[in-house]
Every structure is written in C-alpha cells, then in structure tokens.
Motif scaffolding. Structure first.
Motif, mmCIF file in Angstrom:
data_model
loop_
_atom_site.group_PDB
_atom_site.id
_atom_site.type_symbol
_atom_site.label_atom_id
_atom_site.label_comp_id
_atom_site.label_asym_id
_atom_site.label_seq_id
_atom_site.Cartn_x
_atom_site.Cartn_y
_atom_site.Cartn_z
ATOM 1 N N ALA A 186 10.916 8.052 17.858
ATOM 2 C CA ALA A 186 12.059 8.903 18.193
ATOM 3 C C ALA A 186 11.608 10.261 18.689
ATOM 4 C CB ALA A 186 12.968 9.079 16.977
ATOM 5 N N GLN A 187 12.506 10.895 19.460
ATOM 6 C CA GLN A 187 12.330 12.285 19.853
ATOM 7 C C GLN A 187 13.544 13.038 19.333
ATOM 8 O OE1 GLN A 187 12.588 13.395 24.028
ATOM 9 N NE2 GLN A 187 11.125 15.045 23.670
ATOM 10 N N VAL A 188 13.298 14.171 18.678
ATOM 11 C CA VAL A 188 14.364 14.997 18.123
ATOM 12 C C VAL A 188 14.515 16.213 19.035
ATOM 13 C CG1 VAL A 188 15.188 16.251 16.098
ATOM 14 C CG2 VAL A 188 13.750 14.217 15.802
ATOM 15 N N ILE A 189 15.755 16.439 19.514
ATOM 16 C CA ILE A 189 16.005 17.540 20.445
ATOM 17 C C ILE A 189 17.169 18.393 19.953
ATOM 18 C CG2 ILE A 189 15.111 16.298 22.452
ATOM 19 C CD1 ILE A 189 18.013 15.650 23.223
ATOM 20 N N ASP A 190 17.270 19.620 20.517
ATOM 21 C CA ASP A 190 18.415 20.466 20.214
ATOM 22 C C ASP A 190 19.516 20.181 21.246
ATOM 23 O OD1 ASP A 190 17.854 21.904 22.559
ATOM 24 O OD2 ASP A 190 17.001 23.622 21.501
ATOM 25 N N PRO A 191 20.705 20.785 21.095
ATOM 26 C CA PRO A 191 21.803 20.482 22.023
ATOM 27 C C PRO A 191 21.489 20.787 23.493
ATOM 28 C CG PRO A 191 22.679 21.501 20.058
ATOM 29 C CD PRO A 191 21.172 21.604 19.967
ATOM 30 N N GLN A 192 20.516 21.655 23.762
ATOM 31 C CA GLN A 192 20.137 21.965 25.141
ATOM 32 C C GLN A 192 19.066 21.009 25.664
ATOM 33 O OE1 GLN A 192 20.449 24.663 22.784
ATOM 34 N NE2 GLN A 192 22.524 24.744 23.580
ATOM 35 N N GLY A 193 18.636 20.061 24.844
ATOM 36 C CA GLY A 193 17.643 19.084 25.269
ATOM 37 C C GLY A 193 16.200 19.487 25.023
ATOM 38 N N ARG A 194 15.978 20.601 24.325
ATOM 39 C CA ARG A 194 14.610 21.036 24.022
ATOM 40 C C ARG A 194 14.102 20.306 22.782
ATOM 41 N NH1 ARG A 194 17.050 26.574 24.938
ATOM 42 N NH2 ARG A 194 17.634 26.226 22.785
ATOM 43 N N PRO A 195 12.845 19.868 22.790
ATOM 44 C CA PRO A 195 12.292 19.181 21.620
ATOM 45 C C PRO A 195 12.206 20.117 20.420
ATOM 46 C CG PRO A 195 10.611 19.449 23.337
ATOM 47 C CD PRO A 195 11.891 19.977 23.885
ATOM 48 N N ILE A 196 12.383 19.551 19.232
ATOM 49 C CA ILE A 196 12.300 20.331 17.994
ATOM 50 C C ILE A 196 11.064 19.880 17.212
ATOM 51 C CG2 ILE A 196 13.449 21.030 15.858
ATOM 52 C CD1 ILE A 196 16.102 20.198 17.134
ATOM 53 N N PRO A 197 10.020 20.718 17.161
ATOM 54 C CA PRO A 197 8.842 20.366 16.361
ATOM 55 C C PRO A 197 9.092 20.648 14.876
ATOM 56 C CG PRO A 197 8.477 22.451 17.497
ATOM 57 C CD PRO A 197 9.840 21.946 17.925
ATOM 58 N N ARG A 198 8.250 20.090 14.039
ATOM 59 C CA ARG A 198 8.231 20.331 12.584
ATOM 60 C C ARG A 198 9.506 19.881 11.865
ATOM 61 N NH1 ARG A 198 6.822 24.654 15.075
ATOM 62 N NH2 ARG A 198 8.508 25.922 14.281
ATOM 63 N N VAL A 199 10.185 18.851 12.390
ATOM 64 C CA VAL A 199 11.323 18.259 11.680
ATOM 65 C C VAL A 199 10.753 17.273 10.670
ATOM 66 C CG1 VAL A 199 13.391 16.817 11.870
ATOM 67 C CG2 VAL A 199 12.863 18.485 13.659
ATOM 68 N N GLN A 200 11.176 17.380 9.413
ATOM 69 C CA GLN A 200 10.743 16.427 8.392
ATOM 70 C C GLN A 200 11.597 15.179 8.520
ATOM 71 O OE1 GLN A 200 11.333 18.847 4.899
ATOM 72 N NE2 GLN A 200 9.186 19.423 4.871
ATOM 73 N N VAL A 201 10.940 14.042 8.630
ATOM 74 C CA VAL A 201 11.620 12.764 8.826
ATOM 75 C C VAL A 201 11.247 11.843 7.674
ATOM 76 C CG1 VAL A 201 11.938 10.821 10.385
ATOM 77 C CG2 VAL A 201 11.392 13.076 11.319
ATOM 78 N N GLN A 202 12.244 11.163 7.122
ATOM 79 C CA GLN A 202 11.991 10.207 6.042
ATOM 80 C C GLN A 202 12.679 8.897 6.383
ATOM 81 O OE1 GLN A 202 13.154 11.566 2.188
ATOM 82 N NE2 GLN A 202 12.507 9.707 1.177
ATOM 83 N N LEU A 203 11.951 7.809 6.240
ATOM 84 C CA LEU A 203 12.485 6.468 6.448
ATOM 85 C C LEU A 203 12.011 5.634 5.276
ATOM 86 C CD1 LEU A 203 14.014 4.446 8.214
ATOM 87 C CD2 LEU A 203 11.884 4.014 9.427
ATOM 88 N N GLY A 204 12.905 5.448 4.304
ATOM 89 C CA GLY A 204 12.508 4.744 3.081
ATOM 90 C C GLY A 204 11.442 5.543 2.355
ATOM 91 N N ASP A 205 10.308 4.891 2.067
ATOM 92 C CA ASP A 205 9.232 5.562 1.335
ATOM 93 C C ASP A 205 8.204 6.210 2.261
ATOM 94 O OD1 ASP A 205 8.235 3.219 2.352
ATOM 95 O OD2 ASP A 205 7.164 2.640 0.536
ATOM 96 N N ARG A 206 8.466 6.236 3.563
ATOM 97 C CA ARG A 206 7.537 6.823 4.537
ATOM 98 C C ARG A 206 8.089 8.142 5.058
ATOM 99 N NH1 ARG A 206 3.339 3.520 6.437
ATOM 100 N NH2 ARG A 206 3.074 1.922 4.864
ATOM 101 N N GLU A 207 7.186 9.078 5.340
ATOM 102 C CA GLU A 207 7.581 10.374 5.875
ATOM 103 C C GLU A 207 6.706 10.747 7.056
ATOM 104 O OE1 GLU A 207 7.591 13.336 2.809
ATOM 105 O OE2 GLU A 207 9.134 12.306 1.660
ATOM 106 N N ALA A 208 7.253 11.580 7.924
ATOM 107 C CA ALA A 208 6.514 12.089 9.075
ATOM 108 C C ALA A 208 7.075 13.464 9.407
ATOM 109 C CB ALA A 208 6.669 11.151 10.269
ATOM 110 N N VAL A 209 6.375 14.172 10.286
ATOM 111 C CA VAL A 209 6.822 15.456 10.812
ATOM 112 C C VAL A 209 6.709 15.360 12.329
ATOM 113 C CG1 VAL A 209 6.371 17.933 10.896
ATOM 114 C CG2 VAL A 209 6.055 16.700 8.746
ATOM 115 N N THR A 210 7.745 15.811 13.047
ATOM 116 C CA THR A 210 7.702 15.718 14.506
ATOM 117 C C THR A 210 6.613 16.626 15.074
ATOM 118 O OG1 THR A 210 9.441 17.389 14.771
ATOM 119 C CG2 THR A 210 10.134 15.081 14.734
#
Length: 103
Positions: A15-39
């Motif tokens: 996935a790519q996480v963006i703001d309403p203007q379409g700019r990418p957002i770094p350092r978003v904490q992401v959790q999917l079940g027992d796994r985690e990542a940071v953009t």
C-alpha cells in the motif's frame, strides 16, 4: 508480487498512504494482525497478507482502519492474485490555531 519470507512464497498487502493532496505520508505506523510496519519516504509498506483489520496511525492524522472485506473492495487489481495493492488516504487531525468562538 508474491514475496519470500523464510524462503517460502508469501501473499502480501502492498500500500501507499497519501494525504488529501496526493502527497505520500512517511512514518505511518501500520498494523495487520500481529505484524507491523512503518511507511517509507514514499508512504509505502508491504506486509504479509492476513484476514485481519488493517490499522493506520500517525500523530498528525486521524487514525484509519480497514476491515478485510472492505479492503478487497478498494484494492487496485494487479496481475498477481497473491497481492493486494491499496492506496490509503489519511486526513489531518482537527487542529485549531488562533482563536475559535462557539456561540
């Protein structure tokens, strides 16, 4: 886009996480079940696919969660059925600067 984990193929959520203007957002904490990542600097992450709620947290934006069934509805199809490709838009938190008056 199957990835290898411990030497075996793995289905992934990319996935790519963006703001309403379409700019990418770094350092978003992401959790999917027992796994985690940071953009990364492009707002992207990859996690092993799982039937679990996908959670996004960043101090400057409202948190967002996506149910696994809804995730399929907003996924962008790719040629490989072992991958989900999402674009997630986070909206800024409701911050007020200056003076606010509520009659």
């Amino acid at each position: 886009m199957g990835r290898a984990e411990l030497g075996r193929p793995v289905a992934v959520v990319s996935a790519q996480v963006i703001d309403p203007q379409g700019r990418p957002i770094p350092r978003v904490q992401v959790q999917l079940g027992d796994r985690e990542a940071v953009t990364d600097s492009q707002g992207e992450f990859v996690l092993p696919q799982k039937q679990a709620e996908l959670l996004f947290r960043h101090p400057d934006y409202f948190p967002r969660s996506i149910d696994p069934e809804l995730r399929r509805g907003i996924a962008i199809p790719v040629g490989d059925p072992s991958c989900e490709r999402l674009i997630v838009v986070l909206f800024p938190g409701g911050r007020v600067t200056g003076m606010a008056v509520d009659p």
